[in-house]
Structure formats: C-alpha cells, structure tokens
Design an enzyme around this catalytic site. Structure first.
Site, PDB file in Angstrom:
ATOM      1  N   LYS A  53      12.971   3.309  -1.732  1.00  0.00           N
ATOM      2  CA  LYS A  53      12.855   2.999  -3.161  1.00  0.00           C
ATOM      3  C   LYS A  53      14.113   3.437  -3.892  1.00  0.00           C
ATOM      4  O   LYS A  53      14.671   2.704  -4.723  1.00  0.00           O
ATOM      5  CB  LYS A  53      11.600   3.668  -3.745  1.00  0.00           C
ATOM      6  CG  LYS A  53      10.325   3.015  -3.227  1.00  0.00           C
ATOM      7  CD  LYS A  53       9.056   3.801  -3.526  1.00  0.00           C
ATOM      8  CE  LYS A  53       7.864   3.130  -2.856  1.00  0.00           C
ATOM      9  NZ  LYS A  53       6.595   3.854  -2.990  1.00  0.00           N
ATOM     10  N   GLN A  97       4.538   9.498  -5.353  1.00  0.00           N
ATOM     11  CA  GLN A  97       4.285   8.978  -4.004  1.00  0.00           C
ATOM     12  C   GLN A  97       2.978   9.560  -3.458  1.00  0.00           C
ATOM     13  O   GLN A  97       2.798  10.775  -3.435  1.00  0.00           O
ATOM     14  CB  GLN A  97       5.471   9.336  -3.088  1.00  0.00           C
ATOM     15  CG  GLN A  97       5.385   8.727  -1.714  1.00  0.00           C
ATOM     16  CD  GLN A  97       5.468   7.195  -1.723  1.00  0.00           C
ATOM     17  OE1 GLN A  97       6.297   6.605  -2.421  1.00  0.00           O
ATOM     18  NE2 GLN A  97       4.591   6.551  -0.977  1.00  0.00           N
ATOM     19  N   ASP A 120       3.787   1.557 -10.863  1.00  0.00           N
ATOM     20  CA  ASP A 120       2.942   1.214  -9.713  1.00  0.00           C
ATOM     21  C   ASP A 120       1.751   0.359 -10.142  1.00  0.00           C
ATOM     22  O   ASP A 120       1.077  -0.231  -9.303  1.00  0.00           O
ATOM     23  CB  ASP A 120       2.396   2.499  -9.059  1.00  0.00           C
ATOM     24  CG  ASP A 120       3.172   2.881  -7.811  1.00  0.00           C
ATOM     25  OD1 ASP A 120       3.799   1.984  -7.219  1.00  0.00           O
ATOM     26  OD2 ASP A 120       3.127   4.069  -7.434  1.00  0.00           O
TER      27      ASP A 120
END
Ligand code: NDP
Length: 314
Positions: A53, A97, A120
């Site tokens: 990422k 995460q 997200d």
C-alpha cells in the site's frame, strides 16, 4: 474450453495511470493527498500488505505515513492515535490494517475513524451509504471487482450473480454493488445447502471464502464469469499434489518456494469450464490497492476542492 483470464494488474495500471494526473494537480494546487496506515504489532502478512500500500502511494505521489505501534498497545492508546489523524488537515485517509491483537476492541477502532477519511469503506456510516446507493468510500476489494467487470465489458444488469461468502469486507458489499448494477443476486455461506447447484446458476460467480480450490468444475456454469477473491497459501505437498494432479509443472513452485498461493476456485478445473476468470495471483489482489488509492484521491479532492460555504446573508 479455456477461460479468458481477467488481468488485475492491467486494470490496476489503468486505474493508477488515471489517478496520477489528479494527484499531480492536487499537489500543484494544494498539497498531495495523504494516507496514514496504522500497522499494529509484527504480523508478517499484514506487514507485506502495508508495504504494498505504501509502495503504491509512493508510485503515485500520495503522501503516506506508517504508524507502527507495538502489539501491546491498548484500545484507548490506539483511539488516541486515530483521533490525532482525524484532526490533521494533511491526512485524507486512515487505514488500520486488520487483524488487530485480541486485546483491542476492533469495532471501537473502526467506529473511531472519521467516515470521510475511512478509505477502506468499513465504517457503518459508509456501509449505510452503500446500502442506500449514496456516494461515499466503498470497500476496496468489491469496488475493484466492479471496475474489472466494467472495464472488461462484462454485462452485469439482468445477470444472475452468486456471491459465496458474507463477510463485511468482501461478500456483503460485493452483493450490494452487484445489486445496484441490477444483477439478480444470491448470497451463499457455510450453511447454504446444495452450494454447487446454487453456484451453477451463476452467470457471475464470486468466490470469497478462504478455502483453497473449493469451487471445482461442478460449481461453475460453462461460460460463466468467475471472480476468485480467495488467497490461500498452501504448504502441504499432499494437498498441492491433489489439486495439481493434472498440472505437475505447478508443483515445482511449491518445491522451490515452500508454498504456493491459490484461490478459492480450483486452479486447474476453473479455467476449463469458466468463460472468464480472475487468476490467483494477479487477479483481484492488485485491484484492492488501486481502489484504496482511488478512495484516498477522492477523499483529498472532496476536502481540497469543496466549494467554500456561501456567506450568511442575514
Ligand atoms: P471471512 O473468513 O471473513 O469470510 C468467509 C466467508 O466464506 C464466510 O461468510 C463463510 O460463511 C464462507 N464460507 C466458509 N466456508 C464455506 C463453505 N465451505 N461453503 C460456503 N461458504 C463458506 O473471509 P473474507 O471475506 O475476509 O475473505 C475471503 C477470502 O478472500 C480469503 O481467502 C481472503 O484472504 C481473501 N481476500 C482477498 C482480498 C484480495 O485483495 N484479493 C481481500 C480480502 C480478502 P459463514 O459466514 O457462514 O461463516
């Protein structure tokens, strides 16, 4: 028959190439978009995802920050990190995460992220927007799959779609996105009886299960589009030998590397029956990161390019 392979890397490259000028013009006129990634502890798989990422941010010119608190961090300490990022004007996206260590209240963490920085798309506010068909950041993996179907001209409207898996991050948002594009959608899960027969009805079959090679030839309608979300690392030579009985060449990878990555769709039988199929690796995976970049750029645009509020007339 051999299925057309749907190339996730190609679509990712297209998406990133389209985002690059948008990032440059934001950077020239204001500042680059900013993404903060919180990686708690030292889970090696999470560290690999975070590295990819951050690398994508770097490639595009997005400012990225990595926060790496120890696995012993408490929920309240993590919430205070998020609170700080929520307040910062130079941060447009915040990603925590998953999975988090067991002492952390993951739901509280998810709820703490400002919905407009929730790149997200997991915050209940954004899930509500998805359900209602209102704008807002969308969960990256299913959003990437929708982009892939669109860019490969695979019709969705009026088609019968079956999604196997009902997780909050893939299965449920996937089903809703297909529904919004006017597919007739069935969601299957571990308690679905007659799974193979349900799947065989699908013009578009999405497997988001986490069970290696579960979707065998008898689950697939000949000619169907099959999207394989699963990422399963196999280390058991006996299991690999069973799956690749007709493709011993693939076993050399296991012998050389000690593991092999396969999806939820049988990697030998799937391509023989499907009309189009996403490979593992190189299918859905690259799109997830591309959509994360896209969500971050959209978030920066809405923050930086929003029209100033009209002055009060009274
Ligand atoms: P979850 O474990 O959260 O969900 C799995 C789903 O599969 C559940 O709904 C479960 O049903 C269902 N399921 C499990 N076993 C069966 C079975 N035998 N028959 C039918 N349904 C079953 O997984 P995720 O959604 O997070 O991820 C799924 C897969 O996708 C994993 O391999 C993951 O690594 C991969 N993934 C890949 C991404 C990418 O970028 N390529 C991104 C995210 C995930 P029930 O609800 O009844 O338990």
């Amino acid at each position: 028959m051999s299925a057309r392979l749907l190339d996730g890397k190609k679509i990712r490259d297209q998406i990133l190439a389209e985002l690059a000028p948008q990032v440059h013009s934001l950077a020239a006129a204001h500042r680059p978009p900013g993404l903060a990634v919180i990686l708690v502890g030292d889970n090696p798989a999470s560290a690999i995802y975070v590295r990819s990422k951050v690398a994508a941010c770097h490639e595009l010119g997005i400012h990225s920050e990595q926060l790496t608190p120890p696995a012993s961090i408490s929920t309240s300490e993590l919430l205070s990190l998020i609170d700080n990022l929520n307040r910062r004007d130079d941060i447009d996206g915040i990603l925590v995460q998953m999975p988090l260590p067991p002492q952390i209240d993951s739901r509280a963490v998810l709820l703490a992220i400002r919905p407009d920085k929730d790149v997200d798309g997991f915050h209940p506010f954004n899930v509500g927007n998805l359900v209602a068909g209102s704008p807002g950041p969308r969960a990256c993996t299913p959003a990437g799959i929708m982009e892939m179907l669109l860019r490969y001209d695979i019709p969705v409207e009026g088609r019968r779609a079956v999604v196997v898996g009902r997780s909050d991050i893939v299965g449920k948002p996937m089903a809703l996105m297909l529904l919004h594009r006017n597919a007739t959608v069935t969601i299957c899960h571990s308690r679905t009886p007659g799974l193979a027969a349900e799947c065989r009805r699908a013009d578009i079959l999405v497997a988001a299960i986490g069970k290696p090679a579960l979707i065998t030839a008898d689950f697939i309608q000949p000619g169907a589009t099959v999207i394989d979300v699963g990422m399963n690392r196999i280390t058991d030579p006996a299991l690999a030998a069973r799956i690749f009985a007709r493709r011993p060449d693939r076993l050399t990878q296991l012998a050389a590397k000690g593991s092999i990555l396969i999806g939820d769709v049988h990697p030998v039988e799937g391509p023989e029956v499907a009309g189009a199929l996403t490979p593992v690796p190189g299918g859905v995976g690259p799109l997830t990161i591309a959509m994360l970049m896209s969500n971050t750029v959209r978030s920066a645009e809405s923050r930086l390019l929003a029209a100033p509020a009209a002055p009060c007339s009274s």
